[in-house]
Design an enzyme around this catalytic site. Structure first.
Site, PDB file in Angstrom:
ATOM      1  N   HIS A   1      -7.579  -0.123   2.226  1.00  0.00           N
ATOM      2  CA  HIS A   1      -6.915  -0.747   1.099  1.00  0.00           C
ATOM      3  C   HIS A   1      -7.109   0.212  -0.078  1.00  0.00           C
ATOM      4  CE1 HIS A   1      -6.673  -4.749   3.227  1.00  0.00           C
ATOM      5  NE2 HIS A   1      -7.474  -4.021   3.992  1.00  0.00           N
TER       6      HIS A   1
ATOM      7  N   HIS B   1       0.840  -1.200   0.000  1.00  0.00           N
ATOM      8  CA  HIS B   1       0.000   0.000   0.000  1.00  0.00           C
ATOM      9  C   HIS B   1       0.876   1.252   0.000  1.00  0.00           C
ATOM     10  CE1 HIS B   1      -3.542  -2.312   2.137  1.00  0.00           C
ATOM     11  NE2 HIS B   1      -3.336  -2.707   0.904  1.00  0.00           N
TER      12      HIS B   1
END
Length: 609
Positions: free
Chosen positions: A588, A545
């Site tokens: 996310h 991420h």
């Protein structure tokens, strides 16, 4: 067909060249192609990989990791605060980018995380804008009655998109661990969140997945934004094209800014150098890891970095490759109780070839485990955990914030103020817990393969540590130097420590108490805080991420792009991917990538009027 060879594009001119056909890049390409008067060329370093079952079947996630046909598999430098571990950064290398290899988790950040972008000097980058573009990207399918009979899934259609390219739904296979986790959280006093897509993500909930329920296939940017638009004559795609640099004309405008005139790329197995011209704009969507490298190879970045690789500095932009932030997390595995006849059908059963073949057959019938994705999630603040050492944790956060600000790094002080403000707010999420229906702890193998296991991922969302990503060679085939500086600030590790300690308080709460036999890893040999810290250092995992390497900030605060996503010092180069996010979010990231692509398309379309 829009798929071209290098001979078709070499020395031709296109209105817009998009570098990178990934998550944001193809969303951008699809939306721009709605304007029939402009020509678009997408340059993608990977292959097409269309209709590949390793991508399209959701339950196969992770199977392509490390395969160069699908995965860039970037490697970091040794991280001294994790006992010199080298981290592998999985990124999709194909049309669709990382949306082709992720775990299909469709989550959105909290409102305050997105509003922080505007607070950092980016007018118009607010939650209201984000949710508008996020809804535009999505078509949500409500769960079936069969699912609702099995588990009380909740949702609010007011928070969902109804006509966007990405198809989303609640994954049809609900594991028994969902009930164990969500009911335990409720009995611990954690609020069940009926729909976490309105900017409030606190509590326990079941995540939506980017899966198309009409065929139970992964919905990614390639299948959603590109394939349906291949008939458009203005949309052109070249795969296996590795961009080496953006070429600028020698003339400067009245403000001293440079104008991109072409893009150079290496094509095919023989790495032939080709050039394609651009008449309007170059749109860089190569991702957080490759976008700063492309800028540096083009002469944009820190002058000392450029000189070290033999590149002339055209635009001195010190923020390129800086302000890098990443989510880290640790796995905790558990053995499930099956003594009372409860059957826990976890993904570990797919390790058996016969069982895997059975579920592949079931998938063809619209049934079985292969339709799954990540499901049970929980976002909490440290204060909600009611742990005895919370006051000392907050004191450490204040101390480290002061130390970071004292360094005087341009643009970081404002970020730290927001970080600390959110950390001290009991209504802001500090960490995330994710349930995964398989045995995931890397330090051991399942003690008894005949038993059922599952894993919790203890995930830190808002890092204080900052890293860098820089080109280390003039050769575009050489991966950039990635130094995320994990746990450079002690507070990042302490977040995960607090999270693990909180999870351990579940053992005396039903239905966890009767549904879970034991914690396997880290297990009883890791009890004290120092022992757990060592476990975290040895086994922490990057969550892929990464953000921030081309931050959208004011130029005098180490910004790389302005609120219109235009690279400072240029007239016609924009960055359109999650590298522009200046401060990390509790989510996310694919929803953020799509929203950025959608918003960028509107920004660019407005210049055509």
């Amino acid at each position: 067909m829009p798929f071209l060879s290098h001979k078709d594009v070499e020395h031709r001119s296109f209105d817009y060249i998009i570098i990178g056909g990934g998550t944001a890049g193809l969303a951008l390409a699809g939306r721009l192609s709605e304007e029939p008067t402009i020509s678009i060329l997408v340059l993608e370093a990977g292959p097409a990989n269309f209709d590949d079952p390793k991508i399209s079947i959701p339950g196969f996630f992770g199977q392509v990791f490390g395969n160069p046909q699908y995965d860039w598999a970037f490697k970091s430098v040794k991280q001294k605060n994790t006992n010199d571990k080298v981290f592998v950064e999985r990124r999709g290398k194909a049309l669709g980018g990382t949306s082709t290899i992720n775990r299909c988790c469709w989550s959105k950040p909290p409102k305050t995380d997105i509003d922080a972008f505007e607070r950092l000097g980016n007018p118009g980058w607010t939650w209201n804008e984000f949710i508008k573009y996020s809804r535009k990207s999505e078509t949500f399918y409500a769960p079936t009655q069969e699912q609702l009979d099995h588990y009380p899934l909740t949702y609010d259609l007011n928070n969902r998109g109804i006509s966007g390219p990405i198809q989303t739904t609640l994954a049809p296979h609900t594991h028994t661990i969902d009930k164990i986790m969500q009911e335990t959280l409720a009995n611990k006093g954690v609020r069940p969140n009926e729909d976490p897509y309105d900017g409030d993500i606190l509590g326990g909930w079941i995540a939506t997945a980017n899966i198309d329920p009409t065929g139970w296939k992964r919905s990614c940017s390639a299948s959603a934004y590109l394939q349906p638009n291949l008939h458009r004559p203005n949309l052109n795609v070249l795969t296996n094209a590795l961009v080496s640099r953006i070429v600028f004309s020698s003339e400067l405008n009245e403000n001293g800014d440079r104008t991109a005139s072409a893009v150079e790329f290496l094509f095919g197995d023989d790495d032939r150098t080709c050039t394609v011209n651009v008449s309007r704009e170059v749109l860089l969507s190569a991702g957080t890891i490759n976008s700063p490298k492309v800028l540096e190879l083009s002469g944009i970045g820190r002058s000392e970095v450029l000189s070290s690789i033999g590149v002339e500095t055209l635009i001195n932009l010190p923020g390129v490759g800086e302000n890098v932030q990443e989510h880290l997390g640790n796995f905790i595995s558990f053995e499930l109780d099956e003594s009372k006849g409860v059957v826990h059908e976890t993904l570990d059963v797919l390790k058996d070839p016969k069982t895997a073949a059975k579920h592949l057959e079931l998938y063809g019938e619209g049934k079985g485990l292969l339709r799954t994705s990540l499901s049970s999630l929980c976002f909490l603040s440290i204060q909600q955990c009611n742990l005895p050492d919370t006051p000392s944790f907050i004191a450490l956060a204040e101390k480290e914030a002061t130390e970071v600000k004292a360094k005087g790094i341009l643009g970081l002080s404002e970020q730290v103020d927001i970080w600390l403000e959110h950390l001290k707010d009991k209504n802001e999420p500090d960490f995330e817990i994710v349930a995964i229906a398989r045995y995931m702890t890397p330090m051991s193998i399942p003690p008894d393969p005949s038993k059922s296991y599952f894993t919790l991922l203890a995930l830190m969302n808002h890092p204080l540590s900052r890293g860098t990503i820089h080109a280390q060679s003039k050769d575009p085939r050489v991966q950039p130097l990635i130094d995320p500086r994990f746990f450079e600030r002690e507070i990042d590790l302490e977040v995960i420590l607090q999270e693990i300690k909180y999870i351990r308080t579940w053992k005396d709460v039903e239905p966890w108490k009767s549904g879970v036999v034991r914690e396997v890893d880290p297990g009883p040999k890791y009890q004290s805080d120092d022992e757990l810290r060592e476990y975290i250092r040895n086994d922490t995992r990057t969550q892929y991420h990464t953000i921030g390497s081309c931050s959208m900030l004011p130029r005098d605060k180490q910004g790389v792009v302005d609120p219109q996503l235009k690279v400072y010092g240029t007239t016609n180069v924009r960055v359109v991917d999650i590298s522009i996010m200046p401060l990390h979010v509790a989510a996310h990231l694919q929803t953020s990538a799509y929203a950025i692509g959608e918003k960028a398309a509107d920004i660019i379309k407005a210049t055509l009027a």
